[in-house]
Design an enzyme around this catalytic site. Structure first.
Site, PDB file in Angstrom:
ATOM      1  N   ASP A  11       3.986 -54.378   5.555  1.00  0.00           N
ATOM      2  CA  ASP A  11       3.241 -53.162   5.879  1.00  0.00           C
ATOM      3  C   ASP A  11       3.924 -52.487   7.066  1.00  0.00           C
ATOM      4  O   ASP A  11       4.777 -53.082   7.730  1.00  0.00           O
ATOM      5  CB  ASP A  11       1.781 -53.515   6.232  1.00  0.00           C
ATOM      6  CG  ASP A  11       0.958 -52.288   6.605  1.00  0.00           C
ATOM      7  OD1 ASP A  11       1.022 -51.281   5.875  1.00  0.00           O
ATOM      8  OD2 ASP A  11       0.261 -52.310   7.642  1.00  0.00           O
ATOM      9  N   SER A  12       3.480 -51.268   7.368  1.00  0.00           N
ATOM     10  CA  SER A  12       4.001 -50.577   8.542  1.00  0.00           C
ATOM     11  C   SER A  12       3.523 -51.266   9.826  1.00  0.00           C
ATOM     12  O   SER A  12       4.098 -51.060  10.890  1.00  0.00           O
ATOM     13  CB  SER A  12       3.493 -49.134   8.555  1.00  0.00           C
ATOM     14  OG  SER A  12       2.079 -49.128   8.662  1.00  0.00           O
ATOM     15  N   CYS A  74       1.062 -51.640   1.706  1.00  0.00           N
ATOM     16  CA  CYS A  74       0.990 -50.382   2.436  1.00  0.00           C
ATOM     17  C   CYS A  74       0.987 -49.285   1.378  1.00  0.00           C
ATOM     18  O   CYS A  74       1.905 -49.215   0.550  1.00  0.00           O
ATOM     19  CB  CYS A  74       2.213 -50.256   3.336  1.00  0.00           C
ATOM     20  SG  CYS A  74       2.386 -48.658   4.134  1.00  0.00           S
ATOM     21  N   GLU A 153      -3.895 -49.963  15.062  1.00  0.00           N
ATOM     22  CA  GLU A 153      -2.663 -50.540  15.623  1.00  0.00           C
ATOM     23  C   GLU A 153      -2.830 -50.892  17.108  1.00  0.00           C
ATOM     24  O   GLU A 153      -2.178 -51.788  17.609  1.00  0.00           O
ATOM     25  CB  GLU A 153      -1.490 -49.556  15.461  1.00  0.00           C
ATOM     26  CG  GLU A 153      -0.921 -49.515  14.046  1.00  0.00           C
ATOM     27  CD  GLU A 153      -0.288 -50.831  13.597  1.00  0.00           C
ATOM     28  OE1 GLU A 153       0.405 -51.477  14.398  1.00  0.00           O
ATOM     29  OE2 GLU A 153      -0.519 -51.221  12.435  1.00  0.00           O
ATOM     30  N   CYS A 185      -5.647 -46.794   2.402  1.00  0.00           N
ATOM     31  CA  CYS A 185      -4.716 -47.178   3.462  1.00  0.00           C
ATOM     32  C   CYS A 185      -5.155 -48.576   3.858  1.00  0.00           C
ATOM     33  O   CYS A 185      -6.348 -48.803   4.103  1.00  0.00           O
ATOM     34  CB  CYS A 185      -4.820 -46.226   4.651  1.00  0.00           C
ATOM     35  SG  CYS A 185      -3.913 -46.794   6.110  1.00  0.00           S
ATOM     36  N   HIS A 187      -4.980 -50.129   6.451  1.00  0.00           N
ATOM     37  CA  HIS A 187      -5.581 -50.239   7.786  1.00  0.00           C
ATOM     38  C   HIS A 187      -7.093 -49.967   7.765  1.00  0.00           C
ATOM     39  O   HIS A 187      -7.810 -50.389   8.670  1.00  0.00           O
ATOM     40  CB  HIS A 187      -4.946 -49.224   8.747  1.00  0.00           C
ATOM     41  CG  HIS A 187      -3.590 -49.603   9.252  1.00  0.00           C
ATOM     42  ND1 HIS A 187      -2.463 -49.570   8.468  1.00  0.00           N
ATOM     43  CD2 HIS A 187      -3.187 -50.021  10.474  1.00  0.00           C
ATOM     44  CE1 HIS A 187      -1.401 -49.941   9.200  1.00  0.00           C
ATOM     45  NE2 HIS A 187      -1.831 -50.213  10.415  1.00  0.00           N
TER      46      HIS A 187
HETATM   47  N1  DGL Z   1      -1.173 -49.283   6.117  1.00  0.00           N
HETATM   48  C1  DGL Z   1      -0.439 -48.221   5.590  1.00  0.00           C
HETATM   49  C2  DGL Z   1      -1.032 -47.622   4.337  1.00  0.00           C
HETATM   50  O1  DGL Z   1      -1.677 -48.340   3.612  1.00  0.00           O
HETATM   51  C3  DGL Z   1       0.263 -47.257   6.472  1.00  0.00           C
HETATM   52  C4  DGL Z   1      -0.424 -46.676   7.618  1.00  0.00           C
HETATM   53  C5  DGL Z   1       0.582 -45.957   8.465  1.00  0.00           C
HETATM   54  O2  DGL Z   1       1.504 -46.612   8.933  1.00  0.00           O
HETATM   55  O3  DGL Z   1       0.453 -44.740   8.637  1.00  0.00           O
HETATM   56  O4  DGL Z   1      -0.813 -46.492   4.022  1.00  0.00           O
END
Ligand code: DGL
Length: 270
Positions: A11-12, A74, A153, A185, A187
């Site tokens: 993931d990011s 991600c 984050e 997302c 997150h």
């Molecule tokens: N967790 C990621 C997603 O599902 C990326 C969030 C990000 O880095 O902007 O899109």
């Protein structure tokens, strides 16, 4: 000595840990190698080309551990790079968009589905395409919520400010007549409580994590590659940025799971 092949998850940043938690729960024998590109998160506002390049760099890094499968946990990276990475490596690669879409189609009763995600994911139209591929009758309403990832984050997903940002971000979509909304997302499950409060009990929230873990299970079963034996796997978690923050969030989120399974924490700049 027999070395168990791992499932590589990327993931990011910390968002992919929402998928990790489900994999640990549904597949506790499996060894996980995780990479969170915390130094370069968020990916959401970046160009498709850049996200594709970063994803490729992470995959090239993870491949050295000889994983049996790659999970792009991600949405932004799935939208930008899933097809490219799948064509590039010889092991199964899955993303989180199709599993999320499938779970939403199975949950909706009215056929009106909302999607929230990063700018990159929403702009790509990948969710609308995935939902419509499954059901041409579904109506999709999308909303980018770029303010949310930074709170996660920074480990501030329980803060008052993050709850205010959730309310502001959902101000448009909360009035739409949807009965199901995809947390598009990885997150966002960290913020599921405030999101649920804003959307109300009439909207079922879908996280891809559950369905993605199920898909991993199905693929490994079909390939005869599910982990065997009773040895406890030792997971490896890498991040490219602030290791202390990453560990703090991971321990908080994975909680109980980490009591049962040892983890090796490492920092790598790729
Ligand atoms: N967790 C990621 C997603 O599902 C990326 C969030 C990000 O880095 O902007 O899109």
């Amino acid at each position: 000595m027999f070395v168990q092949q791992a499932i590589a998850i990327l993931d990011s940043g910390v968002g992919g840990l929402t998928v990790v938690k489900e994999v640990m729960r549904q597949l506790p024998r499996e060894k996980i190698i995780y990479f969170g590109d915390t130094a370069r998160a968020p990916y959401g506002p970046r160009s498709t080309e850049e996200v594709k390049l970063f994803t490729e760099q992470i995959v090239d890094y993870l491949i050295q551990f000889n994983p049996k499968m790659i999970v792009i946990a991600c949405n932004t990276a799935t939208a930008a790079a899933l097809d490219y990475i799948s064509a590039k490596v010889s092991i199964p690669v899955i993303g989180v968009i199709h599993p999320g879409a499938r779970a939403a189609i199975s949950a909706t009763k009215t056929g009106r589905v909302g999607v929230i995600g990063t700018i990159g994911t929403i702009k790509s139209g990948a969710y609308t395409a995935a939902l419509k591929q499954l059901s041409p009758f579904v109506e999709v309403v999308s909303q980018a919520c770029p303010a949310l990832v930074p709170f996660v984050e920074q480990g501030m997903f329980r803060s008052e400010e993050s709850h205010i940002a959730v309310a502001e971000s959902l101000n448009g979509i909360k009035y739409e007549p949807i009965d199901t909304m995809i947390l598009g997302c990885t997150h966002y499950p960290f913020l599921v409580e405030p999101i649920g409060k804003v959307m109300g009990p009439g909207v079922k929230l879908i996280s891809s994590a559950d369905e993605t873990a199920r898909e991993i299970s199905t693929i490994l079963y079909e390939k005869g590659q599910l982990a065997k034996g009773d040895e406890t796997p030792i997971h490896q978690f890498f991040c490219s940025g602030d290791a202390e923050m990453f560990q703090r969030i991971a321990r908080d989120w994975l909680g109980e799971q980490l009591k049962r399974t040892p983890v090796v924490w490492q920092v790598s700049s790729l």
